[in-house]
Design a protein around this motif. Structure first.
Motif, PDB file in Angstrom:
ATOM      1  N   ASN A  85       5.037  12.864 -10.103  1.00 24.04           N
ATOM      2  CA  ASN A  85       3.997  12.877  -9.057  1.00 24.04           C
ATOM      3  C   ASN A  85       4.543  12.476  -7.692  1.00 24.04           C
ATOM      4  N   ARG A  86       5.701  13.054  -7.358  1.00 18.75           N
ATOM      5  CA  ARG A  86       6.271  12.747  -6.048  1.00 18.75           C
ATOM      6  C   ARG A  86       7.022  13.987  -5.544  1.00 18.75           C
ATOM      7  N   ILE A  87       6.299  14.849  -4.874  1.00 19.93           N
ATOM      8  CA  ILE A  87       6.928  16.068  -4.360  1.00 19.93           C
ATOM      9  C   ILE A  87       7.516  15.750  -2.989  1.00 19.93           C
TER      10      ILE A  87
ATOM     11  N   TYR B 112       0.836  -1.212   0.000  1.00 21.84           N
ATOM     12  CA  TYR B 112       0.000   0.000   0.000  1.00 21.84           C
ATOM     13  C   TYR B 112       0.861   1.248   0.000  1.00 21.84           C
ATOM     14  N   CYS B 113       0.347   2.277  -0.668  1.00 23.81           N
ATOM     15  CA  CYS B 113       0.984   3.600  -0.654  1.00 23.81           C
ATOM     16  C   CYS B 113      -0.136   4.634  -0.603  1.00 23.81           C
ATOM     17  N   ASP B 114       0.230   5.867  -0.207  1.00 24.91           N
ATOM     18  CA  ASP B 114      -0.753   6.960  -0.148  1.00 24.91           C
ATOM     19  C   ASP B 114      -0.990   7.580  -1.518  1.00 24.91           C
TER      20      ASP B 114
ATOM     21  N   ILE C  86      11.268   3.116   3.765  1.00 25.99           N
ATOM     22  CA  ILE C  86      10.528   4.268   4.292  1.00 25.99           C
ATOM     23  C   ILE C  86      10.226   5.271   3.180  1.00 25.99           C
ATOM     24  N   ASP C  87       8.962   5.632   3.088  1.00 28.01           N
ATOM     25  CA  ASP C  87       8.610   6.774   2.245  1.00 28.01           C
ATOM     26  C   ASP C  87       8.666   7.992   3.156  1.00 28.01           C
ATOM     27  N   PRO C  88       9.635   8.893   2.956  1.00 22.33           N
ATOM     28  CA  PRO C  88       9.821   9.999   3.900  1.00 22.33           C
ATOM     29  C   PRO C  88       8.581  10.884   4.035  1.00 22.33           C
TER      30      PRO C  88
ATOM     31  N   LEU D  78       0.416   7.475  -5.870  1.00 23.57           N
ATOM     32  CA  LEU D  78       1.171   6.694  -6.861  1.00 23.57           C
ATOM     33  C   LEU D  78       2.239   7.541  -7.559  1.00 23.57           C
ATOM     34  N   CYS D  79       3.484   7.094  -7.493  1.00 22.63           N
ATOM     35  CA  CYS D  79       4.555   7.723  -8.271  1.00 22.63           C
ATOM     36  C   CYS D  79       4.418   7.150  -9.683  1.00 22.63           C
ATOM     37  N   TRP D  80       4.425   8.011 -10.690  1.00 20.31           N
ATOM     38  CA  TRP D  80       4.148   7.517 -12.048  1.00 20.31           C
ATOM     39  C   TRP D  80       5.192   6.525 -12.541  1.00 20.31           C
ATOM     40  N   PHE D  81       6.380   6.566 -11.970  1.00 19.75           N
ATOM     41  CA  PHE D  81       7.427   5.645 -12.438  1.00 19.75           C
ATOM     42  C   PHE D  81       7.318   4.281 -11.769  1.00 19.75           C
ATOM     43  N   CYS D  82       6.463   4.150 -10.757  1.00 17.67           N
ATOM     44  CA  CYS D  82       6.541   2.988  -9.863  1.00 17.67           C
ATOM     45  C   CYS D  82       6.414   1.644 -10.592  1.00 17.67           C
ATOM     46  N   GLY D  83       7.346   0.766 -10.297  1.00 13.74           N
ATOM     47  CA  GLY D  83       7.308  -0.585 -10.851  1.00 13.74           C
ATOM     48  C   GLY D  83       7.050  -1.611  -9.753  1.00 13.74           C
TER      49      GLY D  83
ATOM     50  N   GLY E 239       7.889  -2.802   0.132  1.00 16.95           N
ATOM     51  CA  GLY E 239       6.546  -2.582  -0.404  1.00 16.95           C
ATOM     52  C   GLY E 239       6.590  -2.131  -1.849  1.00 16.95           C
ATOM     53  N   GLY E 240       5.605  -1.331  -2.203  1.00 18.39           N
ATOM     54  CA  GLY E 240       4.756  -0.504  -1.369  1.00 18.39           C
ATOM     55  C   GLY E 240       5.562   0.243  -0.311  1.00 18.39           C
ATOM     56  N   SER E 241       4.816   0.698   0.665  1.00 17.22           N
ATOM     57  CA  SER E 241       5.436   1.500   1.721  1.00 17.22           C
ATOM     58  C   SER E 241       5.054   0.971   3.099  1.00 17.22           C
ATOM     59  N   PRO E 242       6.001   0.309   3.785  1.00 20.13           N
ATOM     60  CA  PRO E 242       5.715  -0.153   5.149  1.00 20.13           C
ATOM     61  C   PRO E 242       5.304   1.003   6.062  1.00 20.13           C
TER      62      PRO E 242
HETATM   63  S1  SF4 Z   1       7.838   4.252  -5.582  1.00 22.19           S
HETATM   64 FE1  SF4 Z   1       7.344   3.719  -3.488  1.00 22.19          FE
HETATM   65  S2  SF4 Z   1       5.929   5.360  -2.781  1.00 22.19           S
HETATM   66 FE2  SF4 Z   1       6.009   5.493  -4.990  1.00 22.19          FE
HETATM   67  S3  SF4 Z   1       4.226   4.293  -5.609  1.00 22.19           S
HETATM   68 FE3  SF4 Z   1       6.033   2.956  -5.708  1.00 22.19          FE
HETATM   69  S4  SF4 Z   1       6.073   1.888  -3.803  1.00 22.19           S
HETATM   70 FE4  SF4 Z   1       4.698   3.671  -3.544  1.00 22.19          FE
END
Ligand code: SF4
Ligand SMILES: C[S@@+](CC[C@H](N)C(=O)[O-])C[C@H]1O[C@@H](n2cnc3c(N)ncnc32)[C@H](O)[C@@H]1O
Length: 455
Positions: A185-187, A63-65, A148-150, A67-72, A114-117
């Motif tokens: 999409n990740r400020i 789970y994340c809050d 960690i997602d800061p 979505l970063c557009w690059f996320c794989g 994760g995702g983001s613990p």
């Molecule tokens: S890069 Fe990290 S924070 Fe961003 S969507 Fe992917 S898992 Fe979530």
């Protein structure tokens, strides 16, 4: 051992290699080879774990809050806590179920990814760690690492990490330039990462990793150098510098980034080399293909001791032969083979309700696979491998004629060399290490268009 020859030019070869797509080789056989397994497999394989040896554990929080557009990564976005809380209950049930099969085990390493613990509340993080510590015996010096997602951490979560014995924090940074952050999409300003890093250290969690990326939209050589220099000031122990894997056929949201011009393979290589220069000139050593670590770090020590290993998270000094994965999509690496948990929440829930296997996909590995895995791992870690020694280690009789023939253009271009039975990737050949590994991959098919770029 004899090497082959060809008459291809170095320039042709560079171009061909840079546009090639090959597995990342975080496992061998690669996860793309996993297929259905009989339902009793997971239970049988878990039962046979050698209890005398320490194991590694991995827990996936998908789970994340935002979505970063690059996320794989395997994740989904939730703006409510309820799905995360429900998932935690399922995870606890899974740990209980696996424990009922394995009994107690000694744990040397736990990685939460994760995702983001950090989407877990402080209370739930504490509950999860307490539960797993109750079931399994952690070594006194066990590493407990958390991604960690800061942007989603606060003081209460840091306190929960400390109370639960977290020893290493791995922060997702990616890039410090605002236009790049807006595009993906990740400020996440530098000041935020600095505050989080300081707080973690002040609380006693002083092993810090940072994840950076190159090949993202709007990045330039200058901008990645800037990011690398800013990252330096945070004095992390380890830095991972990942090449953006643009695979919109697998991760549809990445299509959003198609509107931006993407760095071509040559530019990607220049970006990586520019970042590498910043780090290696400032106290870091290159570890494998995409990591950097301080000279006194365990990763660096294990590189020099030739005990460094590659795993699903990248590189590790952890020596455990067994890795048990918990949670959706997680992969276990057991002596008999790899096994992956389902990707579907409904199936995960159902399997837990019915007390049946959660993992139905995977692959049993043969002695031949193990030998090839060792060769690929040594190349990815050390850029050299004694082919004869590895074949002897697995009691297999092979001179690797067909593999060396496939590598003929690499020999001619000076990208690899052979010293008696030691295959060595030269400095010029290092960017193509995954393609060299591919010569030893018995599963690789002619159509490899679904993989990410080799460089
Ligand atoms: S890069 Fe990290 S924070 Fe961003 S969507 Fe992917 S898992 Fe979530
Ligand atoms: C699970 S995330 C780390 C924790 C947290 N979710 C975060 O992003 O801060 C793992 C890392 O994978 C890398 N990553 C994600 N998508 C990628 C892609 N498409 N290509 C290469 N690296 C990627 C990023 O560097 C990211 O920090």
């Amino acid at each position: 051992m004899n090497k082959g020859t060809t008459s291809i030019t170095t320039q042709d070869l560079d171009q061909r290699l840079q546009s090639q797509r090959v597995p990342r080789y975080t496992s061998y056989p690669p996860a793309t080879e996993f297929a259905g397994l009989p339902p009793e497999t997971q239970q049988n394989w878990l039962t046979e774990i050698n209890k005398d040896l320490p194991v590694s554990l991995y827990i996936h929080i998908p789970y994340c809050d935002q979505l970063c557009w690059f996320c794989g990564c395997f994740t989904s976005i939730t703006h409510r806590y309820e799905p995360v809380a429900k998932y935690l209950d399922l995870l606890i049930q899974e740990i209980e179920w696996v424990h009922s099969i394995t009994g107690n085990l000694r744990v040397s390493h736990l990685h939460m990814g994760g995702g983001s613990p950090t989407t877990l509340s402080a209370k739930d993080f504490t509950r999860l760690l307490a539960f797993i510590r109750e079931k399994y015996s952690f070594d006194a010096n066990a590493e407990i690492a958390v991604e960690i997602d800061p942007r989603t951490i606060d003081d209460s979560k840091i306190r929960a990490f400390v109370a639960s014995g977290v020893t290493r924090a791995s922060l997702g940074v990616q890039d410090f330039s605002l236009p790049v952050q807006e595009a993906v999409n990740r400020i996440q300003p530098y000041s935020l990462v600095e505050i989080v890093t300081n707080k973690l250290r002040d609380s006693g969690i002083n092993k810090i990793n940072l994840d950076l990326m190159y090949g993202l939209p709007l990045q330039t050589i200058d901008s990645v150098i800037n990011t690398a220099q800013q990252a330096l000031t945070l004095a992390a122990d380890r830095l991972a510098v990942f090449g953006y894997a643009h695979v919109p056929w697998m991760r549809k949201h990445q299509c959003v980034l198609d509107e931006f011009p993407m760095a071509d393979p040559t530019q990607r290589l220049q970006m990586f080399n520019a970042m590498k220069k910043v780090f290696t000139e400032n106290g870091y050593e290159t570890i494998g293909i995409d990591h950097f670590a301080r000279h006194d770090d365990e990763l660096t020590k294990s590189l020099h001791a030739r005990t460094l290993r590659r795993n699903f998270q990248g590189y590790t000094s952890d020596q455990a032969e067994t890795l048990i994965g918990f949670g959706l999509s997680s992969i276990s690496s057991l002596s008999q083979g790899y096994i992956q948990n389902t990707l579907k929440l409904q199936d995960y829930k159902k399997a837990l309700q019915e007390n049946t296997a959660i993992a139905h996909r995977g692959i049993a590995i043969s002695q031949q696979d193990k030998m090839r895995r060792t060769i690929i791992s040594e190349l990815m870690c050390f850029y050299n491998v004694d082919l004869k020694q590895v074949a002897n280690q697995y009691s297999l009789d092979t001179g690797f004629e067909s593999e060396l023939t496939k590598l003929a253009p690499f020999f001619d271009a000076g990208l690899v060399s052979l010293d008696d039975t030691v295959l060595l990737i030269t400095n010029n050949g290092r960017p193509y290490v995954r393609t060299v590994c591919a010569a030893f991959d018995q599963y690789l098919k002619a159509d490899s268009s679904h993989f990410s770029l080799a460089v």
